[in-house]
Structures are given as structure tokens and as C-alpha cells.
Design a protein around this motif. Structure first.
Motif, short mmCIF file in Angstrom:
data_model
loop_
_atom_site.label_atom_id
_atom_site.label_comp_id
_atom_site.label_asym_id
_atom_site.label_seq_id
_atom_site.Cartn_x
_atom_site.Cartn_y
_atom_site.Cartn_z
N SER A 166 0.91 -1.26 0.24
CA SER A 166 0.11 -0.08 -0.14
C SER A 166 0.83 1.24 0.09
N GLN A 167 1.94 1.25 0.78
CA GLN A 167 3.04 2.49 0.70
C GLN A 167 3.59 2.55 -0.92
N LEU A 168 3.65 1.65 -1.55
CA LEU A 168 4.07 1.66 -2.94
C LEU A 168 2.94 2.34 -3.82
N THR A 169 1.58 1.70 -3.54
CA THR A 169 0.65 2.21 -4.42
C THR A 169 0.35 3.67 -3.98
N ASP A 170 0.40 4.24 -2.86
CA ASP A 170 0.23 5.62 -2.32
C ASP A 170 1.10 6.38 -3.06
N ALA A 171 2.54 5.91 -3.02
CA ALA A 171 3.66 6.78 -3.54
C ALA A 171 3.54 6.86 -5.08
N ASN A 204 -2.27 10.61 -9.45
CA ASN A 204 -3.41 9.60 -9.58
C ASN A 204 -3.73 9.28 -10.99
N ARG A 205 -2.57 9.12 -11.83
CA ARG A 205 -2.57 8.52 -13.18
C ARG A 205 -2.32 7.14 -13.42
N LEU A 206 -1.34 6.65 -12.32
CA LEU A 206 -0.89 5.41 -12.48
C LEU A 206 -0.94 4.81 -11.13
N THR A 207 -0.87 3.49 -10.84
CA THR A 207 -0.92 2.97 -9.54
C THR A 207 -0.18 1.50 -9.67
N PHE A 208 -0.05 0.86 -8.63
CA PHE A 208 0.57 -0.55 -8.54
C PHE A 208 -0.67 -1.27 -8.17
N ALA A 209 -0.90 -2.19 -9.09
CA ALA A 209 -2.32 -3.12 -8.89
C ALA A 209 -2.14 -4.04 -7.96
N PRO A 210 -1.35 -5.10 -7.87
CA PRO A 210 -1.60 -6.15 -6.87
C PRO A 210 -2.23 -5.58 -5.34
N LEU A 245 3.82 -0.59 -13.53
CA LEU A 245 2.43 0.09 -13.12
C LEU A 245 1.53 0.07 -13.97
N VAL A 246 0.07 0.38 -13.68
CA VAL A 246 -1.01 0.46 -14.56
C VAL A 246 -1.67 1.54 -14.29
N ASP A 247 -2.72 2.04 -15.26
CA ASP A 247 -3.38 3.37 -15.27
C ASP A 247 -4.23 3.21 -14.10
N VAL A 248 -4.94 4.06 -13.54
CA VAL A 248 -5.97 4.40 -12.80
C VAL A 248 -7.33 4.60 -13.29
N PRO A 249 -7.96 3.81 -13.22
CA PRO A 249 -9.51 4.18 -13.89
C PRO A 249 -10.03 5.56 -13.46
N SER A 250 -10.79 6.31 -14.62
CA SER A 250 -11.48 7.54 -14.30
C SER A 250 -12.47 7.28 -13.31
N SER A 251 -13.45 6.44 -13.55
CA SER A 251 -14.52 6.53 -12.76
C SER A 251 -14.78 4.81 -12.15
N ALA A 252 -15.24 4.71 -11.16
CA ALA A 252 -15.52 3.24 -10.41
C ALA A 252 -17.01 3.41 -9.66
N LEU A 253 -17.34 2.17 -9.44
CA LEU A 253 -18.71 2.18 -8.61
C LEU A 253 -18.69 0.65 -8.21
#
Length: 961
Positions: free
Chosen positions: A111-116, A123-129, A262-270
């Protein structure tokens, strides 16, 4: 032997610990197993690991690499030297948005990697697992197990995100494994270049020799994690050595660095919640949901939800639609309109199929996080199941990670339930339904030979069942000690031979994590609960055993920790403040529980166990904040265990002087109230440091002024006891230091339409409890219960949250009489009382501030609910509430003790200090006296008005600016 290993490694320059306390902490992970190491090492960089491993290999000492210690399969413990990479090797080296990669050390928490990454890329990219343990599991451990997570339907396994791995081999050689090659990490290292060349040739020969079997048996379903991932060596997969090493559980090489995609962060989620009558019904709808390309399809059953409600209240799962099983479906896309249209279409199709009972869309981020917590805490919540009849049973891992193709999941679950029934077992089901991976914890009896035989028989039958359905023993947790013995049920002798050959190529002397995957021990060897002495652990508290009954079961109570490690989180929640301050396993709730577990299993008598210096040392930095009793998914209550241990440990021994100066505080306050001006004058004189040192107190914290009886009488003067419909208990802290709070509380009660009977003559015993003087505490609590049990059901309101929590929780556990239970049920914290009166229609007459910073009180958080203070403020109309969620660091006596001051201030930096700096002019709510004192310590203006009690904020005599 541990001494020999310490001497062996002394010249390595690496921090190595062979103390019995440290070895106890690292004898466990999150599995059923206990294996004591010879030493624990804390390397700081890859060169340290290389030297350690080379030295151990020469001496024939096994080496086990460990990250967050969250393995449920037992692959993070072992005989030999355990290398903990989470302590120091936890840096994010670089984040490159252009190449969409991050370079990290193995101890980085997911989660620290994801946040960083999200901060670095806007907030364009994230670490997915994102496994449920993401806030404490490390990159190295996730690579070792090939962990997946809740969104694996979209993003796959950790291995799918590996670009390259820097590794140390069993002889200390440092190599880099990539998607197409194996090379020396340092190209100038001639020996490493030669080793890489030879190993490459050997691996290619292995892939050629077993090519047909690799293609037939490996990589058949998305979650096939069992065994080595040798299909990655096939030509069509590009000779991907990096991904072949993923999931090898530290048996072939130790990861010292990784480059991750790294992967893209989706623009919208539900989040769509779908309710079912049964988990099998839910599983049958998975293939339909998969057509809509969801990011996640997660499932839970009614047993987890019932346990959540029983442990944390009905509000914890209030957003779930009615049902007995639920799917969490995460839908995402480019915009809200498209995602909502997709959701409506999916709901229509599910309703047409006739299995879904109801659907609910959840858009609010706060609600979504609360619901995901139910799923993410599944392993802990399901460890002790609340049954419909009010009883509870304990469940364990062992068969918690099987997987099949999603289209086969429903039939597999139906057959699996029949298998459970035949063996007389109960299983709670949750997991990654969209990937066909089930986390099923089962009510194994590991304590008796008969129970262990049932466990062994069941696991063999379960392995055959999942293979019959085309599945795998493990879908992300690895095989470890839990399933390696069963691999021949899944794989042919030829594949098992290939696994052994692969292991030998990397580790010919079998030094790295021996017994995992290749040459395993029986699955019922080394079980932590086997053969524990049945000693008479007599306790003062009524402790709950593993089945939830109040039997005084100290051994069973401390064994409620199953090692999930949520206490090692640096993210949300309140526990465990001392671990967050030090980063040392010994200061986590889990570390303390493991030392206690070794105490109860290793003592030849209870008296010997209570004398343990290891436990005393492990508990030293526990702030007794009680947050673990709420935040820990298994309900570990370390504050209670600490009080019980200290009570026994110091019987017949001289206690620390602070146990007398602070532990007996209510008695001293009775004296100081008669001579407060003189006491305050002495404390303001040059004699102050001498007096504080004699009392075992720090000289670096300002002391509050002692209140006199006259001050208290003046605050309560307008009041006359009589036929009040509310009891207002003015506790020792309020009487002794904050009498103005008592006056304000009295006026608020009147403003709320109640008449108060004021009690200044009862004590909750808190200071004696926290210092482990339980005989004194119980004596006072008995008197309190008898005095307050007046035959009425009048609410008992207590201004000090810690005292309210002691009366609500500790009173019935220490006294355990009908009167104690009746009184406890009537107790409310002041914030809880305010919310109740507001719900009944009261509107405060005070002029209220528009914005408040809240210091969350740990005891109130744990006993009355996480949002008690915030709920009260919002109920009265203060919507701009900023919460410092975390312990203040004082925690009663802890922050005043000389040896704990530095840790106390480090804890304050976790939440309170940043909140005060961010809003220096805000009204600060500090209902607890400890919080009040810490806020004064941290605020430039140390006057009492720098922080306020809720009663003072709502006081009708107050006029806010």
C-alpha cells in the motif's frame, strides 16, 4: 546453537539477534505452524544479504527470507536464520511515469508503494496487486507467493507485474533475472557472470527436457500458483526467468530488489453489492458478471458478516442488502455515465437469472472503504466465527487458498461443502470469486492427535477434490508447510522431478527455505497448537477462550492472535502506536502475542511463565490503548493481557516506582485536593525535577495543576442531588485536574433536559488496571458496582472516556457479578450521551464553533465505537470535523514515565501533532485527560484553553468566537 550462529555471523556487520524473545516473535507467521529459528537478521542492503547467505551456506545453516510475516502457508518461518527485509530494506528507489515502472527494495509495503506511485503521477498510475494484507505485506513476500488480490480479475498476479528481479543465490552470488534473461547484477563480477551463463544454459536445458509436461500440466488456470512456475521458461513465453522465480517461496533465491510495472488508474468506479441466499448461487453468477469486464468480483458469506456485526456492531455492515452471501463487483470505466449504464445492464441480467436477491450500488468512498474492510478482514474475522445460536467456533487456514476455473467454482463449492460435512467440519467461505480462488478457513482441531488425524485426512481428500475439478491447491498463498506434501496429488511424478531439478540448479546444497515445495515435511508437523501444556493459568480478568466462553482461559486468549499482522499497518486505524513509532516486530500486537504464546507453551508451571522477562520486555512499550481489541480482526486485547501479566509478574517483587506514583493516583489526588496550592507551589519550584525523578516521571513534560476541593465544589455548587434521571460520575482525572469539565458537563446535562445525580465518590480503578494491580482495582470496582447498582436503569454518564471504557468493559470482566454487568450496560461516554440526546430531539443552546479538530480517544474508539466523538460533533451541527485518528502518545501513565517519553512523542507525530500544525487556530477536542496533556505539550500556547472537552464546547455558558 543460537550462540554459535551469532558468533558465526558476528563478522558480517549485520544486526543479528538471538535473544529468546526475538526468536519467539519470528517462530510464527500467519499460518498454523511454529518453527523456532536460530537467529533473526536485519540486513540494510543487498550486500548484507549476500554476505549473510554465503556465510550460512558455508556453515550449512538454512536461510529463510521474510517480509511482513503474513504467510498463511508457513513459508515465512524456518529453522536457521530468518532474514527480515521489512525493517530496513524498505525504500522505493525510483518511480518512472514514462516507463511506467517502479524500482523497489523487497521490504516495501504494497500500500505504501501504491500511495507513492499515485502521488508521484497525480493519480494517473498505480501499483495493481492488492491482497487483503496490502497494508502490511511486502513486495518481497508478494513475489515469493505470487500474491494476487481483490482486483486480480483485471490485473492478474504479482508475477504479471514483474519486470526484473535482483536476487541473491545460495552462495551469495548476485544476479538479475529479467523477462528474457539471467545476468550478473554487477557486470564486473567475473564469477557472477560465469554463474549466470551456466545457470542460463541449465535452465534452458531443463525447459527443453520437460517441455511437453510443462505445457500439459502448468499454467492451466489463472490462479495456478502451486509448485514452481516453470511454464515461464518455455520458448513461447520468452524464457522469462524473472516470472519463473515468482512464487518460488524463497527456495531458489532471495529477492533484494525488484522493478515492477505500473498500470492506469480508472477514471470512474462503482461498487455493486449483490446479495444471494447461498455462496453456491453467487458462484453460479460469476461467469455472467465476467462478461462485463469487472475489476473485481469478491465474495463473502453470512458467517463473516455475523461475526463482524457481533464484534463491531450492526453499523459496521449496514450497507449490505439482505442476504446470506454477497458478491462485491467493482465496475470501472472512463466516465460515471458509462459505468452506471454498465451497472444497470448487469443488474437486469442478474435479476433475470433469478439467483440474486437484491443489488445495491455504492458510490460514496467512505461506505466503499467500510464494506471493503469486511472483505479484507475476512481471515481475521473468520478465525472465530459467531454461530446463530450465540456460540462461536475457531477456524484455521490449511485449505484456505484453493482455486479452480471460474466456470467450475459453483460445482466445486457444492462438492466441497459435502466434503466438510463428511468430516464433521465447518468452513467459512470468502475470496476471489471472479478468479475462482477461495479462501476457506476450517474448524480443524490441532490440539489433539485425533483432531490432527482428521485434518490430515481432510486435506488429502480436499486436494483430490480440487484436482478432480481441474484446480490448484494454492491460488496465491503458496504451498509452504501447509500444502507442499500434497503436491503429488496435483502433479505427475515427472513434474515433481522437474521441480526438484529446478530447486537444485539454484540451491544445490538446500540452504534456502528447505522443505517448501520440494522435500516437504508432513502437513501436520510443527503445528503451533499441538501439545501445549494444560497449565492452570488463574486470572483475575474473566478472559474469553477460543470458543468465546468466559472460562478464565489465558492460554486460549493469547492464542487468539493468528498472525494476520494488521497491527503492523502504518495506514488507517489506531493500533499499534508503538509499532508505528519503532517499526520493530517486538512492539507490534502480534509480536507481543507471539511471545505470550511461547510463554504458555514453554512454561513448566504457571509461576515460571508469569516470571518471564521476555514477556515483560515485549510489553514494555504497549501503551494499553485498547485499540487492538477493536482494530485487530481477531479481537486481541493486549491491554488486558498486559494488565493480567503485570499483576502476576510483580507479585512478591518490587514494582517500578511509577506503578506507585501513577498507579495509585486516585489516592494521591485525595491528598493533593486538600493542599493543592502547596503542591502546585512545590512543583513550580526548583524541587520539581527531584520530585519527578523520585516518582519515576519524566522531567520533560509539564505537569497539570492539581485542583482543590474548593474548585470542584465551586463548579458543582449550583447543583443539588435528588431525584435525577441521569447519573453523572465525576471521575478522578476530572476531579483532580479538570474540575471545569465537571461543571460544564453538569450544565450540558441540564441543557439536554436531564437532572443529574452527581457522584464524586466512585472510582473505575483504571490506574491500578493499567499498571497491573488488579487486586486493588477489583476492590474499588466492587465498591463502585455496589454503589451505582441502584435498581434503576438510569444512564451513567462519565466525562473521562478512559474511565467510561473501564466501567463499560473492565468492570464486568474483573468483578463479573450481576451488579457489575447491570452497571456496565448503563454506562455512556459523554460523546455517546450527547449523540443519544441529539437523536431524542435536543438542540444545544451553546454557540458552537464551525470547525473542530478531534483527537480520537483510543479507549472510546475501542469500547464505544470508532466514530463516537465525530458522530457527536456532527449530530449537534458541527460538520467541519478534522480527525486525528491515532493515539496521542500519553495514554495514562505511559507518557509520563521517564523511559517512555521519547516513544510517547514519536507516537504523537503519527496523527495528533500533524493535525495541530495543520490547523493551529482550530478548536481541538480532547475529551481524555491524556490527550489534553499531550495537546498542551505540542501547542505553542500550553494554556488549558488550548484544548477542550466536548462538555466545554457544548457548555451553554460558553460563547465561541
Amino acid at each position: 546453537m543460537s550462540g554459535d550462529v551469532a558468533e558465526l555471523l558476528a563478522g558480517s556487520g549485520v544486526d543479528v539477534d538471538v535473544s529468546s524473545r526475538r526468536l519467539a516473535e519470528y517462530s510464527y507467521d500467519a499460518s498454523n505452524y511454529r518453527v523456532a529459528p536460530l537467529a533473526v537478521a536485519f540486513p540494510r542492503h543487498a550486500e548484507d544479504v549476500s554476505r549473510l547467505v554465503a556465510t550460512c551456506r558455508r556453515a550449512g545453516v538454512p536461510v529463510v527470507a521474510r517480509g511482513g510475516g503474513t504467510s498463511m502457508a508457513g513459508n515465512a518461518i524456518g529453522r536457521g536464520v530468518v532474514i527480515d527485509t521489512s525493517r530496513h530494506m524498505n525504500s522505493i528507489v525510483s518511480i518512472d511515469a514514462a516507463s511506467r515502472t517502479a524500482v523497489v527494495e523487497p521490504g516495501v509495503v504494497l500500500s505504501q508503494l501504491t500511495d507513492a506511485v499515485e502521488r508521484h503521477t497525480g493519480n494517473r498510475l498505480t501499483f495493481a496487486p492488492d491482497p487483503s494484507s496490502k497494508n502490511r505485506a511486502t513486495i518481497g513476500g508478494s513475489i515469493g507467493n505470487d500474491a494476487c488480490g481483490n482486483h486480480s480479475v483485471r490485473y492478474g498476479r504479482t508475477g504479471d507485474h514483474v519486470v526484473s528481479l535482483d536476487v541473491v543465490l545460495a552462495d551469495g552470488t548476485r544476479l538479475t533475472a529479467t523477462r528474457t534473461a539471467l545476468r550478473a547484477t554487477d557486470s564486473d563480477d567475473v564469477a557472477a557472470v560465469e554463474r549466470a551463463s551456466q545457470l542460463t544454459a541449465d535452465l534452458k536445458a531443463l525447459a527443453t527436457g520437460y517441455m511437453a509436461q510443462f505445457r500439459l500440466e502448468l499454467g492451466r488456470i489463472p490462479r495456478q500458483v502451486s509448485g514452481f512456475h516453470l511454464a515461464n521458461l518455455l520458448p513461447e513465453n520468452g524464457f522469462d526467468v524473472a516470472r519463473a522465480l515468482v512464487g518460488s517461496e524463497g527456495t531458489c533465491a532471495i529477492v533484494v530488489g525488484a522493478t515492477m510495472q505500473l498500470v492506469d488508474v480508472p477514471s470512474s468506479a462503482l461498487l455493486l453489492i449483490v446479495a444471494y441466499d447461498d455462496v453456491v448461487d453467487a458462484a453460479r453468477d460469476v461467469t455472467t458478471i465476467l462478461k462485463y469486464s469487472p475489476a473485481a468480483i469478491e465474495g463473502i458469506d453470512e458467517q463473516i458478516v455475523a461475526t463482524m456485526r457481533a464484534r463491531r456492531g450492526p453499523d459496521s455492515v449496514s450497507e449490505l442488502p439482505a442476504g446470506r452471501a454477497w458478491l462485491y463487483v467493482d465496475l470501472d470505466g472512463e466516465d460515471d455515465v458509462a459505468v452506471e449504464a454498465q451497472s444497470r445492464k448487469l443488474q437486469g441480467e442478474l435479476r433475470a437469472l433469478g439467483r440474486a436477491l437484491d443489488c445495491r450500488e455504492v458510490r460514496d468512498p467512505v461506505e466503499r472503504r467500510k464494506l471493503w474492510r469486511v472483505r479484507e478482514d475476512g481471515a481475521g474475522l473468520s478465525s472465530r466465527l459467531e454461530l446463530p445460536d450465540g456460540s462461536s467456533v475457531t477456524s484455521w487456514p490449511g485449505w484456505e487458498d484453493s482455486a479452480v476455473a471460474p466456470e467450475d467454482l459453483a460445482d466445486y463449492l457444492a462438492d466441497f461443502r459435502s466434503l466438510l460435512e463428511r468430516h464433521g467440519l465447518i468452513g467459512v467461505m470468502y475470496g476471489h470469486f471472479g478468479a475462482g480462488c477461495m479462501h476457506i478457513r476450517i474448524t480443524f482441531d490441532q490440539r489433539t492427535p485425533e483432531g490432527r488425524q482428521v485434518m490430515s485426512d481432510f486435506l488429502t481428500a480436499a486436494a483430490r477434490l480440487v484436482v478432480r475439478h481441474g484446480g490448484t491447491l494454492s491460488g496465491e498463498h503458496g504451498d509452504g508447510r501447509a500444502r507442499s506434501e500434497l503436491l503429488p496429488e496435483m502433479y505427475s511424478p515427472t513434474i515433481m522431478e522437474a521441480f526438484s531439478a529446478f530447486k537444485r540448479l539454484f540451491d544445490p546444497t538446500n540452504v534456502l527455505n528447505p522443505g517448501m515445495i520440494v522435500d516437504p515435511e508432513p502437513v501436520t508437523n510443527s503445528l503451533a497448537l499441538a501439545d501445549i501444556p494444560a497449565l492452570p493459568w488463574q486470572t483475575t480478568f474473566v478472559l474469553h477462550d477460543a470458543n468465546g466462553s468466559g472460562s478464565g482461559g489465558f492460554a486460549e486468549a493469547v492464542q487468539s492472535c493468528i498472525g494476520v499482522g494488521r497491527c503492523r499497518s502504518h495506514g488507517s486505524g489506531v493500533m499499534c502506536p508503538s509499532y508505528r513509532a519503532t517499526g520493530d516486530e517486538k512492539d507490534s500486537t502480534r509480536g507481543r502475542a507471539r511471545v505470550l504464546q511461547d510463554m504458555v507453551r514453554g512454561a513448566t508451571s504457571a509461576e515460571e511463565g508469569w516470571a518471564s522477562q521476555d514477556v515483560r520486555e515485549a510489553l514494555d512499550l504497549c501503551l494499553s490503548c485498547k485499540a487492538c481489541s477493536s482494530d485487530c480482526p481477531t479481537g486481541v486485547d493486549m491491554a488486558t493481557y498486559k494488565a493480567e501479566f503485570l499483576d502476576h509478574h510483580y507479585r512478591g517483587r518490587l514494582r517500578p516506582v511509577a506503578h506507585y506514583s501513577l498507579g495509585w493516583l486516585p489516592r494521591w489526588l485525595a491528598v493533593t485536593s486538600r493542599m493543592a496550592p502547596l503542591v502546585n507551589a512545590v512543583l513550580a519550584s526548583p524541587m520539581r525535577p527531584v520530585g519527578l525523578r523520585l516518582g519515576g516521571l519524566t522531567t520533560e513534560r509539564p505537569l497539570p495543576s492539581f485542583a482543590s476541593r474548593r474548585q470542584l465544589r465551586r463548579e458543582l455548587a449550583p447543583h443539588r442531588n435528588g431525584d435525577g434521571d441521569v447519573v453523572l460520575v465525576v471521575d478522578s482525572f476530572t476531579k483532580g485536574f479538570r474540575p471545569d469539565v465537571a461543571g460544564a458537563a453538569l450544565r450540558v446535562v441540564a441543557d439536554a433536559g436531564h437532572r443529574a445525580d452527581v457522584r464524586t465518590d466512585v472510582c473505575c480503578g483504571l490506574t491500578w488496571i493499567s499498571t497491573g494491580q488488579l487486586h486493588q482495582a477489583r476492590k474499588r470496582l466492587r465498591r463502585t458496582a455496589a454503589s451505582l447498582d441502584d435498581g434503576s436503569d438510569r444512564v451513567i454518564v462519565v466525562p473521562e472516556p478512559s474511565c467510561a471504557a473501564a466501567l463499560r468493559k473492565d468492570l464486568p470482566e474483573l468483578v463479573d457479578s450481576p451488579a457489575a454487568h447491570r452497571v456496565a450496560r448503563r454506562v455512556q461516554s459523554f460523546a455517546e450521551y450527547v449523540s443519544a440526546r441529539r437523536d431524542a430531539g435536543w438542540t444545544p443552546s451553546a454557540a458552537l464553533p464551525t470547525s473542530v479538530t478531534v483527537q480520537t480517544h483510543c479507549h472510546e474508539y475501542a469500547v464505544f465505537g470508532a466514530a463516537t466523538q465525530v458522530r457527536a460533533l456532527k449530530a449537534v451541527g458541527i460538520d467541519d470535523v478534522h480527525e486525528a485518528t491515532g493515539c496521542c502518545g500519553v495514554a495514562g501513565n505511559f507518557g509520563f514515565e521517564r523511559q517512555h517519553f521519547d516513544v510517547s512523542m514519536a507516537v504523537a507525530e503519527q496523527a495528533l501533532a500533524p493535525a495541530l500544525r495543520a490547523r493551529p487556530d482550530a478548536v481541538v477536542l480532547t475529551d481524555g485527560f491524556s490527550c489534553h496533556m499531550q495537546a498542551r505539550q505540542l501547542t505553542e500556547n500550553p494554556s488549558p484553553s488550548a484544548s477542550r472537552h466536548l462538555a466545554q464546547i457544548l457548555d451553554p455558558l460558553e460563547r465561541q468566537e
